[in-house]
Design an enzyme around this catalytic site. Structure first.
Site, PDB file in Angstrom:
ATOM      1  N   ASP A  71      -0.936  -0.632   6.384  1.00  0.00           N
ATOM      2  CA  ASP A  71      -1.026  -0.128   7.758  1.00  0.00           C
ATOM      3  C   ASP A  71      -2.407   0.372   8.138  1.00  0.00           C
ATOM      4  OD1 ASP A  71      -0.866   2.218   6.107  1.00  0.00           O
ATOM      5  OD2 ASP A  71      -0.495   3.344   7.946  1.00  0.00           O
ATOM      6  N   ASP A 102       0.876  -1.164   0.000  1.00  0.00           N
ATOM      7  CA  ASP A 102       0.000   0.000   0.000  1.00  0.00           C
ATOM      8  C   ASP A 102       0.920   1.222   0.000  1.00  0.00           C
ATOM      9  OD1 ASP A 102      -2.438   1.571   0.425  1.00  0.00           O
ATOM     10  OD2 ASP A 102      -1.596   1.915   2.422  1.00  0.00           O
ATOM     11  N   ASP A 114      -6.763  -1.610   4.835  1.00  0.00           N
ATOM     12  CA  ASP A 114      -5.867  -2.638   4.325  1.00  0.00           C
ATOM     13  C   ASP A 114      -6.159  -4.014   4.916  1.00  0.00           C
ATOM     14  OD1 ASP A 114      -4.480  -0.755   2.818  1.00  0.00           O
ATOM     15  OD2 ASP A 114      -3.144  -0.259   4.472  1.00  0.00           O
TER      16      ASP A 114
END
Length: 629
Positions: A524, A324, A528
């Protein structure tokens, strides 16, 4: 070495000394005349009972519980057979060196267990809570959210919270593996388990103890051994079926060898005893779990929490790592870099409209817009909340509100398209927030995120560690996402993704992986968590990561350093290399001596080496994981 291990070592040394003395007496000078039955049998029976009674006792207890076939049974039967054919000294040697192997196992497991349980020292014993103007020491579990507690120099922070008064340096090494202390001041967040430096801190508890970082860490460590690797499970199952097969094979050797080759029945029984000693699966059963245990312990000292050896094994097979962007490769610290008004709208007016739209949003982009508005001399909090109504925030699109009867929208192109607002293309690196009022385009604000300084090095190290492909997923526009990917050296980038799109993209990438490869996702945020769960191996940032991401993850990085992903891959591959080294070495030696025993060219000493010697070598090889820096 604990007291139990010292006692065990003293007993082994005493038995070894007595065994050596008996050998000297029976083979040198006048004592050689005593080397006849039953004198020699009775002499060797003393050291045999000293080291063998525990093995025999365990075997009898297991048999009474229906667990007949294990290494204790193999040792008992083999040595009884050696005593029956007159191989007295060899029977003692087998038991003696088997106990030496047991000692090395206990020592190695103890070392590995201590390396992990050192983490248990992070558990705070008390909290200094202010009550009625006095400091009172209470159990951390009794502290409530909102309570103010005091951390004096040298004490551990008992709960996660925010500093309300004071400044100091915090030692986070036990949690993050980083030796450099972290400076904290009023308003900074602190996590439990850190050791306070020379300042006095007043901290407001933000989480209950059971939800705090230290509690989660201890829970992860304590449950890590519950999730075994496929190799570890295979070895356990293998030993369960392998041992009875070996016992019946040894019986077959004792009977068929004399019948087929013409050797004596005594030689047939001796070959069967050698076969039993060699076939003991100690080298596998001891060294493989110990290696995984050592790998998890080494990772914990680096500030990497692995929830089970199965995830360590999977990390060794990683070929694709998906990141991400925000908060993982970048700091998540957005700032306004460009204000692009349209028509007669001023920059200040455009910024004010955007700040009104983002008034209730908790998104980092909204924070950056409010900060930028504050820097113009205006207080975003001064916006009259009563004037704002119909606040709607759509994940991956933006926000819309009604201010004094006027609908203001702030978001990406998808939101503008949904509102029927035509917007010009803005070709620039960064996140573009388009602003409209009552369907009229007012302009755009460009937000840029700061790339983490170690991110580029992390991607390079992953490629060096053998990861074939790195991928970045982001909700940012194509220009912004590709600029970050190019800067960091990422192989593939997918932009303009909604949270649900990320799961679909990971599914697509997984479908392209072969059966031997694994895919990891590193994230994080709370958005996610579904993607982390879907990946073969899910990494979560533990320091600033959300609780949902940490719960969903298989591996937790206790700080925000993305380089620890490559460290995990390196550590996992080192662990698996040692596992395969031990399995291969043990199999080759054992098979060789087994074959030699069938041709009556192997003696009991070679069998002792093939069992105990191989076990000790495998254990010492596994202990290399305890010395990983």
């Amino acid at each position: 070495m604990d007291e139990k291990q010292k006692k065990q070592l003293r007993w082994i040394c005493l038995t070894g000394a007595l065994y050596a003395l008996i050998l000297i007496i029976l083979h040198i000078g006048p004592g050689a005349s005593l080397n006849v039955f039953p004198v020699n049998f009775l002499l060797f029976l003393i050291p045999y009972c000293m080291v063998g009674w525990k093995v025999i006792r365990k075997s009898i207890i297991n048999i009474s519980h229906g667990q007949v076939f294990d290494e204790n049974f193999l040792m008992m039967v083999a040595t009884f057979g050696a005593l029956a054919i007159g191989e007295y000294s060899e029977a003692v040697a087998v038991m003696l060196f088997y106990q030496v192997g047991e000692f090395f196992e206990d020592f190695a497991v103890g070392r590995s267990r201590r390396s992990i349980t050192q983490l248990m020292d992070i558990a705070p014993e008390y909290a200094n809570v202010e009550r009625d103007g006095k400091l009172t020491q209470i159990d951390p579990e009794e502290v409530k959210v909102g309570d103010i507690f005091v951390v004096r120099p040298g004490e551990r922070v008992p709960l996660d919270g925010v500093v309300t008064e004071g400044s100091s340096m915090l030692d986070t090494a036990a949690l993050t593996g980083e030796s450099v202390p972290r400076s904290v001041h009023t308003g900074d967040e602190v996590i439990s388990g850190c050791v306070n430096g020379d300042g006095v801190l007043k901290i407001r508890a933000e989480k209950a103890y059971e939800d705090s970082t230290v509690s989660r860490v201890l829970d992860l460590v304590e449950n890590a051994s519950d999730r075994k690797a496929r190799t570890e499970n295979f070895v356990t199952r293998f030993a369960r079926y392998y041992t009875p097969v070996v016992v019946f094979a040894a019986v077959a050797v004792a009977i068929l060898l004399p019948l087929l080759t013409g050797v004596s029945w005594q030689q047939g029984l001796k070959s069967a005893c050698i076969f039993l000693v060699v076939s003991c699966p100690c080298a596998f059963v001891l060294s493989v779990p110990l290696t995984f245990f050592g790998g998890i312990g080494a990772a914990s000292h680096m500030g990497i929490l692995i929830k089970g050896s199965n995830y360590l094994e999977a990390a060794a097979k990683l070929k694709t790592v998906v990141f991400d962007k925000t908060g993982t490769l970048t700091r998540g610290e957005f700032s306004v870099t460009q204000i692009l008004p349209a028509g007669e709208v001023s920059k200040e007016e455009l910024l004010k409209k955007a700040a009104c739209a983002e008034h209730y949003s908790t998104h980092p982009v909204a924070d950056s817009i409010r900060r930028a508005y504050a820097q113009t001399g205006n207080d975003p909090a001064a916006v009259d909340a009563s004037e704002i109504s119909e606040n709607t925030e759509t994940a991956g699109h933006g926000v819309s509100v009604v201010v004094n009867g006027q609908k203001i929208c702030a978001g990406n192109r998808k939101l503008m398209d949904a509102e029927g607002v035509a917007v010009p293309p803005v070709e620039t690196a960064g996140t573009v927030v388009y602003v409209s009022e009552e369907g009229k385009y007012l302009g755009a604000i460009v937000i840029s995120d700061i790339v983490k300084p170690e991110a580029k090095e992390a991607i390079r190290e992953l490629h060096e560690a053998g990861v074939a492909k790195t991928v970045m997923l982001t909700g940012d526009r194509k220009a912004s996402g590709e600029a970050v990917a190019e800067e960091l050296g990422i192989d593939e980038v997918y932009t303009d993704l909604l949270p649900a799109d990320k799961v679909g993209k990971v599914e697509e990438l997984l479908s392209k992986e072969d059966k031997k490869s694994r895919l990891a996702f590193v994230g994080d945020g709370i958005n996610d968590a579904p993607v982390i769960t879907r990946a073969d191996v899910g990494f979560a940032m533990g320091s600033m990561g959300s609780d949902a991401a940490i719960e969903a993850a298989d591996i937790v990085l206790m700080d925000d350093n993305t380089r620890k992903v490559s460290k995990t891959v390196w550590l996992a591959r080192r662990t698996m290399r040692i596992v395969y080294e031990n399995i291969t070495f043990a199999l080759v030696v054992k098979i060789a001596v087994m074959v030699m025993s069938l041709f009556a060219v192997a003696n009991m000493w070679e069998a002792v080496f093939a069992d105990v010697g191989v076990s000790v070598i495998c254990i010492l090889n596994a202990m290399r994981m305890l010395r990983v820096k």
